[in-house]
Design a protein around this motif. Sequence first.
Motif: not given
Length: 208
Positions: A121-124, A152, A154, A156, A160, A164
């Motif tokens: 996911c990007r954020r949440g 998980q 993170h 885009n 990226e 992480d």
Amino acid sequence: MSKILLISGSPRHGGCTYTALREVATALEKNGVVTELIEIGAKPVAGCIACGKCRSTGRCVFDDDAVNRISEKLDDYDGIVVGSPVYYAGPSGQICAFLDRLFYSSGGRMAGKIGAAVVSCRRGGACSAFDRLNKYFQISNMVVASSQYWNQVHGNSPDEVRRDIEGMQTMRTLGQNIAWLVKSIEAGRQAGIPYPTYEPKTFTNFIK
């Protein structure tokens, strides 16, 4: 030799979800476990229509995607890792439709296999998407593999995601844990430890 199937539920070839699953696969391979990674792609995936035909045929009536091809090879896999991007705090529609049909038609053959979910996911929204995917394993007598954190990543873009650091480490730890579980289950089998014998399923509702 032990083999784990990894399924990317992202419509984007080689994207963030693939990057996370590839990290899991690399860790598995380093621990002597064979992997197969498939992407369901961007084509429409039919949802389950509850026709019940699979109960007599063992196959889903829809045959234009990989559901039946995976079902035919289930005995070759010791476990399944499912990955998905997070859309509106849930997994992609494609992967949910795919898994609904795979588990409805072949859920009884999943028992004893290892299951794990990975979300990108990007954020949440990662935890609710992660929970949704784990439901398939928990209803099918599968062994759910964990890691050092919820599975998980993170970002885009694949670059990226690779940056992480904790997310990538979580993926590698997940791969190590799955490899350990596979080997432990096999050692138990060789030692003569029988697989559980279950009671016939009882189905109830709350009308009576």
